[in-house]
Motif scaffolding. Structure first.
Motif, PDB file in Angstrom:
ATOM      1  N   UNK A 151      -3.593  -0.433  -5.667  1.00 46.58           N
ATOM      2  CA  UNK A 151      -3.390  -1.643  -5.892  1.00 46.58           C
ATOM      3  C   UNK A 151      -2.087  -2.035  -5.199  1.00 46.58           C
ATOM      4  N   UNK A 152      -1.666  -3.254  -4.896  1.00 43.85           N
ATOM      5  CA  UNK A 152      -0.382  -3.725  -4.152  1.00 43.85           C
ATOM      6  C   UNK A 152       0.759  -3.550  -5.138  1.00 43.85           C
ATOM      7  N   UNK A 153       1.748  -3.075  -4.477  1.00 44.78           N
ATOM      8  CA  UNK A 153       2.830  -2.669  -5.422  1.00 44.78           C
ATOM      9  C   UNK A 153       4.224  -3.402  -4.951  1.00 44.78           C
ATOM     10  N   UNK A 154       5.332  -3.173  -5.492  1.00 48.49           N
ATOM     11  CA  UNK A 154       6.582  -4.047  -5.072  1.00 48.49           C
ATOM     12  C   UNK A 154       7.137  -2.883  -4.322  1.00 48.49           C
ATOM     13  N   UNK A 155       7.028  -2.950  -2.828  1.00 54.25           N
ATOM     14  CA  UNK A 155       7.667  -1.894  -1.924  1.00 54.25           C
ATOM     15  C   UNK A 155       9.194  -2.568  -1.487  1.00 54.25           C
ATOM     16  N   UNK A 156      10.205  -1.755  -1.416  1.00 53.60           N
ATOM     17  CA  UNK A 156      11.453  -2.441  -0.937  1.00 53.60           C
ATOM     18  C   UNK A 156      11.381  -2.591   0.557  1.00 53.60           C
ATOM     19  N   UNK A 157      11.781  -3.996   0.762  1.00 60.08           N
ATOM     20  CA  UNK A 157      12.010  -4.332   2.202  1.00 60.08           C
ATOM     21  C   UNK A 157      12.631  -3.564   3.280  1.00 60.08           C
ATOM     22  N   UNK A 158      13.849  -2.607   2.480  1.00 62.04           N
ATOM     23  CA  UNK A 158      14.713  -1.792   3.213  1.00 62.04           C
ATOM     24  C   UNK A 158      14.201  -0.546   3.746  1.00 62.04           C
ATOM     25  N   UNK A 159      12.869  -0.117   3.185  1.00 64.44           N
ATOM     26  CA  UNK A 159      12.387   1.176   3.310  1.00 64.44           C
ATOM     27  C   UNK A 159      11.265   1.084   4.448  1.00 64.44           C
ATOM     28  N   UNK A 160      11.480   1.853   5.441  1.00 67.55           N
ATOM     29  CA  UNK A 160      10.178   2.059   6.545  1.00 67.55           C
ATOM     30  C   UNK A 160       9.205   2.671   5.983  1.00 67.55           C
ATOM     31  N   UNK A 161       7.968   2.659   6.324  1.00 64.99           N
ATOM     32  CA  UNK A 161       6.751   3.462   5.934  1.00 64.99           C
ATOM     33  C   UNK A 161       6.094   3.908   7.117  1.00 64.99           C
ATOM     34  N   UNK A 162       5.686   5.095   7.080  1.00 68.77           N
ATOM     35  CA  UNK A 162       4.667   5.564   7.935  1.00 68.77           C
ATOM     36  C   UNK A 162       3.806   6.567   7.133  1.00 68.77           C
ATOM     37  N   UNK A 163       2.461   6.178   7.638  1.00 67.57           N
ATOM     38  CA  UNK A 163       1.411   7.031   6.713  1.00 67.57           C
ATOM     39  C   UNK A 163       0.539   7.809   7.917  1.00 67.57           C
ATOM     40  N   UNK A 164       0.228   9.089   7.884  1.00 66.93           N
ATOM     41  CA  UNK A 164      -0.336   9.750   8.842  1.00 66.93           C
ATOM     42  C   UNK A 164      -1.427  10.510   8.175  1.00 66.93           C
ATOM     43  N   UNK A 165      -2.617  10.575   8.492  1.00 66.44           N
ATOM     44  CA  UNK A 165      -3.709  11.542   8.243  1.00 66.44           C
ATOM     45  C   UNK A 165      -5.095  11.260   9.130  1.00 66.44           C
ATOM     46  N   UNK A 166      -6.093  12.439   8.862  1.00 71.23           N
ATOM     47  CA  UNK A 166      -7.155  12.348   9.755  1.00 71.23           C
ATOM     48  C   UNK A 166      -8.002  11.381   9.376  1.00 71.23           C
ATOM     49  N   UNK A 167      -9.012  10.568  10.144  1.00 73.52           N
ATOM     50  CA  UNK A 167      -9.584   9.559   9.783  1.00 73.52           C
ATOM     51  C   UNK A 167     -10.667   9.745   8.718  1.00 73.52           C
ATOM     52  N   UNK A 168     -11.445  11.205   8.657  1.00 75.73           N
ATOM     53  CA  UNK A 168     -12.051  11.392   7.629  1.00 75.73           C
ATOM     54  C   UNK A 168     -11.637  12.575   6.579  1.00 75.73           C
ATOM     55  N   UNK A 169     -10.267  12.529   6.308  1.00 68.91           N
ATOM     56  CA  UNK A 169      -9.717  13.392   5.335  1.00 68.91           C
ATOM     57  C   UNK A 169     -10.338  13.098   4.040  1.00 68.91           C
ATOM     58  N   UNK A 170     -10.981  14.113   3.447  1.00 70.04           N
ATOM     59  CA  UNK A 170     -11.659  13.796   2.215  1.00 70.04           C
ATOM     60  C   UNK A 170     -10.605  13.404   1.011  1.00 70.04           C
TER      61      UNK A 170
END
Length: 194
Positions: free
Chosen positions: A110-129
């Motif tokens: 679900x959507x959560x409260x994320x702090x504006x001061x914290x950058x976010x990077x997500x990395x994964x393969x497109x079909x990672x099970x």
């Protein structure tokens, strides 16, 4: 230079995690690798997940918190697979954290409260099970809506731990691209700090 807190996967603090941490160190950053598995290392994901379930995620977060007591910020929370959940938690809850880098995992139902001061990077393969459908997108939306830097990188294939040079899933080309993207984020954070 950044101080990166690098959390291990469900396999434990193994040679692959040390190799990935060393690559970040070679770029001039400080890296701390907390051992939330208390010395346990596993040769299969199933065994590692069984240990996680046996001790409980709360115990793992308590161990992570204890390992970081007295560590001064700013910090970059990074983690691979299970460790990404710990990095995500640190990004959301710890005021010392300026970025969360989630490798081979990450997301929210679900959507959560994320702090504006914290950058976010997500990395994964497109079909990672192991990636929950829609999870990364919800987390990215939460970060972007808060005004944080939010980046999502997809890599070819279905390999889970493709950036770990000691695992059968290792993909050198994708791992190099992932590393370059993480290094760019760290450089940008360093520049912003002055």
């Amino acid at each position: 230079m950044a101080h990166v807190i690098f959390f291990h996967s469900a396999l434990g603090l193994d040679k692959g995690v040390h190799a990935m941490a060393d690559a970040i160190r070679e770029a001039g950053h400080t890296v701390t690798t907390p051992d939330v598995y208390d010395g346990h290392v596993f040769d299969s994901t199933e065994k590692g997940i069984a240990y996680r379930d046996e001790v409980g995620f709360r115990t793992l977060t308590d161990r992570a918190t204890a390992a970081l007591a007295g560590v001064e910020g700013p910090l970059v929370a990074a983690g691979i697979s299970l460790g990404a959940a710990l990095a995500q938690r640190l990004g959301k809850k710890d005021p010392r954290t300026e970025a969360a880098v989630l490798l081979h995992a990450g997301g929210e139902s679900r959507l959560i409260d994320w702090p504006a001061r914290v950058a976010l990077q997500i990395h994964h393969s497109v079909d990672d099970p192991w990636i929950d459908e829609g999870g990364p997108e919800n987390l990215l939306r939460s970060a972007a809506r808060a005004g944080a830097r939010a980046e999502h990188y997809l890599y070819p294939g279905d390999a889970h731990l493709f950036a770990d040079p000691t695992k059968p899933d290792f993909d050198e080309r994708s791992a190099e691209l992932l590393s370059a993207r993480v290094q760019l984020l760290l450089e940008d954070l360093d520049a912003a700090r002055g």
